[in-house]
Design an enzyme around this catalytic site. Structure first.
Site, PDB file in Angstrom:
ATOM      1  N   ASP A 148       0.881  -1.167   0.000  1.00  0.00           N
ATOM      2  CA  ASP A 148       0.000   0.000   0.000  1.00  0.00           C
ATOM      3  C   ASP A 148       0.919   1.217   0.000  1.00  0.00           C
ATOM      4  O   ASP A 148       2.104   1.122   0.339  1.00  0.00           O
ATOM      5  CB  ASP A 148      -0.950   0.000   1.194  1.00  0.00           C
ATOM      6  CG  ASP A 148      -2.136   0.951   0.958  1.00  0.00           C
ATOM      7  OD1 ASP A 148      -2.058   1.790   0.036  1.00  0.00           O
ATOM      8  OD2 ASP A 148      -3.142   0.859   1.684  1.00  0.00           O
ATOM      9  N   TRP A 149       0.353   2.337  -0.409  1.00  0.00           N
ATOM     10  CA  TRP A 149       1.185   3.521  -0.640  1.00  0.00           C
ATOM     11  C   TRP A 149       1.812   4.020   0.676  1.00  0.00           C
ATOM     12  O   TRP A 149       1.141   4.601   1.510  1.00  0.00           O
ATOM     13  CB  TRP A 149       0.348   4.590  -1.319  1.00  0.00           C
ATOM     14  CG  TRP A 149       0.421   4.561  -2.825  1.00  0.00           C
ATOM     15  CD1 TRP A 149       0.654   5.633  -3.639  1.00  0.00           C
ATOM     16  CD2 TRP A 149       0.264   3.434  -3.713  1.00  0.00           C
ATOM     17  NE1 TRP A 149       0.675   5.238  -4.966  1.00  0.00           N
ATOM     18  CE2 TRP A 149       0.441   3.904  -5.037  1.00  0.00           C
ATOM     19  CE3 TRP A 149       0.031   2.074  -3.542  1.00  0.00           C
ATOM     20  CZ2 TRP A 149       0.368   3.071  -6.155  1.00  0.00           C
ATOM     21  CZ3 TRP A 149      -0.041   1.246  -4.653  1.00  0.00           C
ATOM     22  CH2 TRP A 149       0.129   1.748  -5.922  1.00  0.00           C
TER      23      TRP A 149
END
Ligand code: BGC
Length: 762
Positions: free
Chosen positions: A228-229
């Protein structure tokens, strides 16, 4: 063209492929012909940012069709529809040359408070898994990849980047991982996105058990794992655990760490080769999609968004057939949401819609000037708020408008600021100003319909007083038209709840264990998530899981169930549309073993089917319960096990509206659990070889206890109670007790022989 592989690249080039070039793209290695690809949100439309970039939905993106978010479309319970919408999103991504759409999100709605519930499908893993798989199939049918997220156990936004979800093995496997397993096995997403949180103390971005053993070794995932970012904690640990690609860019910092770790002998170069190869494979996959020509057929996609939104609406209540409205009646539309629609949630999934339909306008297209409007209340940041009118004025006008009409339709909902990615709600109530307006309108006009706009479940304290309630969730850009379609009967509602609407937040299973503290959230309710809990506790709910009405009615025949050669359970039931309108029914199958050695919920959803039936039509509906879905996670052998015995199969219109039940015997999986001195007398007695022998010896023992009226025996009311007490006694501890006429060696011999399956002479 010959395909480049990791072995053709330098160490630095390989490392460069394992993190992003910028916010949305991977790095190219021009020399080797490896191009950069774009991965972008997702999930209910395309969010391709053209200028400024961020993962919070702040900078705007190219216009795209905003389809209903998962909370809406999930209520259709229709994989075919979701696949069709997925394909449309795939088309839009292909036109924009996006290689991977970041979705679907299939995390379990553990608490109604989770700020991101609008992006998730259900409180049930079979629903989430089947619908998630459909979404993946749809997008990927267009040669565009997906990213199944957020893996795993990301069920809240509070402290999401640090908190550890502390979950026991059974709920972890049976509730929180089951949906992911289903999507990976059925639909093979190109990528899986690890979550931000920790799972049982370990960052999911660096958990070899999760990212490699479970995901790849057990489930056979062969795609790429992306972070995930900003989810990367330690890049070197992460890559060794199976995290192939870090997003977004790290400015080269973590690439250098990987290179240094390999040079220092701290990281096996083979690990980097594997991650780089997966990145190259992803680029090749994306490159094999033929170029897609635009322009986008905006109207066709808007029409699909409208159809999908219509199928997402759940008719919760419709006393006295108040709905559908007939076009010649006068209607008072109350509530600012009618003119200022809320149609999606905030955060990384924020789509820039190609257009937005408001319900008021759509209702007027049918009802013309018979449709009056009063906003009733203001929504923060909206046009009514800007007008500066007071709450009293707005309410008085609403009452007057409602008085003058045959029917009042009151649009209530959650203001956008109350639910978003990044934080959770702390209550499930609608704003009090809205409830006050509703009360006043109800008093003025009892023929009142409530239409709700909300991404997460809200309490409905008025549900007994209002004759008709329409749960219209967040419906995407065409939601306003879809609401009008349903209110005027152009569309017969067919959505059903994929989550329970509780009476009070305090009744929710996670209450008291949400959102945790000091970096830990304990999933104390264990297996009893959602309806499993409300049913186990016999709690009243406002509307149960699986509930949803139609303008027609359906009757069910007697269900039959049989085990197929593959071990699945084939269920059949005749369903009849008994009304005078065409409609759709979501037929649900729940199962529970009649008796079990393990904790079970009273019923668990195992199969469902959305069936279109013309007025008067009867159809035999066939549903399959997969054998693997019968299994519980057995912590003694660390694997899924199907328990043998009778299972109750319930065919239902909702989790609390069982229409037909049938019992079917199921053969269990063989598990081998060697007997030891620590095995209980109960376990040994149940053993086919050792059992009869031990029973003989114990029989004498119990008789002796009773005869001598020992204190142990006199404490027990009868032999039965004595036997129950003895059942959990470790066999090894019995040796030497008066009346137990066997030696330690004899018991050892007996257990060894039983473990070898050899019959032992008595
Ligand atoms: C979200 C992801 C999203 C990513 C990129 C993160 O904050 O959790 O769901 O795909 O940002 O926008």
């Amino acid at each position: 063209m010959t395909e480049i592989s990791a072995s053709d690249l330098t160490l630095e080039e390989k490392a460069s492929l394992t993190s992003g070039a910028d916010f949305w793209t991977t790095k190219a290695v021009e020399r080797a012909g490896i191009r950069s690809i774009m991965m972008t949100d997702g999930p209910h439309g395309l969010r391709k940012q053209a200028g400024g970039t961020d993962h919070l939905g702040l900078a705007s993106s190219v216009p795209a069709t905003c389809f209903p978010p998962a909370v809406g479309i999930g209520s259709s319970w229709d994989p075919e529809l979701i696949e069709q919408v997925g394909a449309a999103i795939g088309v839009e991504a292909a036109i924009e040359d996006v290689a991977v759409v970041l979705g679907p999100g299939i995390n379990i709605k553990r608490s109604p408070l989770c700020g991101r519930n609008f992006e998730y499908f259900s409180e049930d893993p079979i629903v989430s898994g089947l619908l998630g798989a459909a979404s993946v199939r749809g997008v990927q049918s267009q040669g565009v990849g997906t990213s199944l997220k957020h893996f795993a156990a990301n069920n809240q936004e509070f402290d999401r980047m640090r908190a550890s979800s502390d979950i026991d093995p059974r709920p972890l496997r049976e509730i929180y991982l089951r949906g992911f397993e289903r999507v990976v096995k059925d639909a093979a997403p190109w990528t899986v996105m690890c979550s931000y949180n920790r799972l049982n103390g370990v960052w999911t971005s660096e958990d070899p058990w999760l990212l490699t053993r479970v995901l790849r070794d057990e489930w056979g995932f062969d795609g790429l794992v992306v972070s995930d970012w900003g989810a990367v904690n330690d890049r070197v640990t992460g890559i060794a655990a199976g995290l192939d690609l870090e997003m977004p860019a790290s400015g080269g910092r973590t690439d250098a760490q990987l290179v240094a770790a390999v040079r220092a002998g701290e990281l096996d170069e083979g690990v980097l080769d594997t991650a780089a190869s997966r990145a190259i494979d992803l680029v090749h996959r994306a490159a094999s999609r033929p170029a897609a020509d635009g322009p986008l057929d905006v109207d066709a996609h808007h029409a699909l968004a409208r159809e999908a939104a219509g199928r997402s609406i759940v008719l919760l209540k419709n006393d006295g057939a108040l709905l559908p409205l007939s076009a010649d009646r006068t209607v008072a539309v109350i509530g600012a949401f009618a003119a200022e629609p809320r149609f999606q949630g905030a955060g990384s999934s924020l789509i820039n819609p190609t257009r937005v339909d408001a319900a008021l306008e759509a209702l007027r297209e049918v009802g013309g000037d018979r449709v009056a409007y009063a906003p009733g209340f203001a929504i923060a940041g909206g046009a009514v708020a800007a007008s500066g009118r007071t709450a009293e004025e707005l309410q008085a006008e609403a009452v007057e408008t409602a008085c003058a009409a045959d029917v009042a339709v009151v649009f209530l909902g959650l203001p956008a600021a109350e639910e978003s990615e990044g934080f959770d709600r702390d209550h499930i109530d609608l704003p009090s100003v809205q409830l006050a307006v509703l009360d006043a309108v109800l008093e003025a006009n009892p023929h009142t319909v409530v239409v709700l706009s909300n991404g997460g479940v809200v309490a409905l304290p008025f549900h007994e007083r209002v004759p008709a309630i329409v749960e219209s969730w967040l419906l995407g850009q065409a939601g306003g038209s879809a609401v009008a379609d349903v209110l005027y009967g152009e569309v017969n509602p067919s959505g059903k709840l994929t989550e329970t609407i509780p009476v009070r937040l305090e009744d929710n299973p996670s209450y008291g264990n949400f959102p945790g503290e000091f970096g830990h959230v304990r999933y104390g309710e264990g297996l009893l998530v959602g309806y499993r809990w409300y049913d186990a506790k016999g709690l009243e709910v406002t509307y149960p899981f699986g509930h949803g009405l139609s303008y027609t009615t359906f009757s069910y025949g007697t269900a039959t169930a049989s085990v197929t050669e593959a071990g699945d359970i084939a269920v059949q039931v005749d369903v009849t549309n008994t009304g005078d309108r065409d409609g759709r029914e979501v037929v649900q199958v729940y199962l529970a073993p009649v008796r079990s050695i393990a904790q079970r919920a009273p019923r668990e959803l195992k199969a469902f089917s959305s069936v279109a039936l013309a007025a008067g039509e009867t159809r035999t509906v066939g549903l399959t319960v997969r054998r693997e879905d019968l299994a519980y996670w057995d912590i003694r052998v660390d694997r899924f096990v199907v328990e043998g015995g009778d299972y109750t199969v319930e065919v239902a219109a909702s989790s609390r509206d069982i229409r037909s039940a049938v019992v079917v015997p199921v053969e269990g999986d063989a598990i081998s659990l060697p007997l030891t001195m620590d095995s209980s007398v109960g376990d040994v007695v149940a053993h086919p070889v050792a059992g009869p022998i031990v029973m003989g010896a114990l029989g004498g023992f119990l008789g002796e206890l009773n005869a001598t009226d020992s204190s142990a025996a006199s404490m027990m009311p009868n032999d039965d109670a004595m036997e129950k007490m003895m059942a959990s006694f470790p066999i090894g501890r019995l040796i030497g007790f008066p009346g137990i006429d066997v030696t330690y060696e004899q018991v050892e011999q007996l257990l060894a022989a039983a473990n070898e399956g050899v019959a032992v002479p008595a």
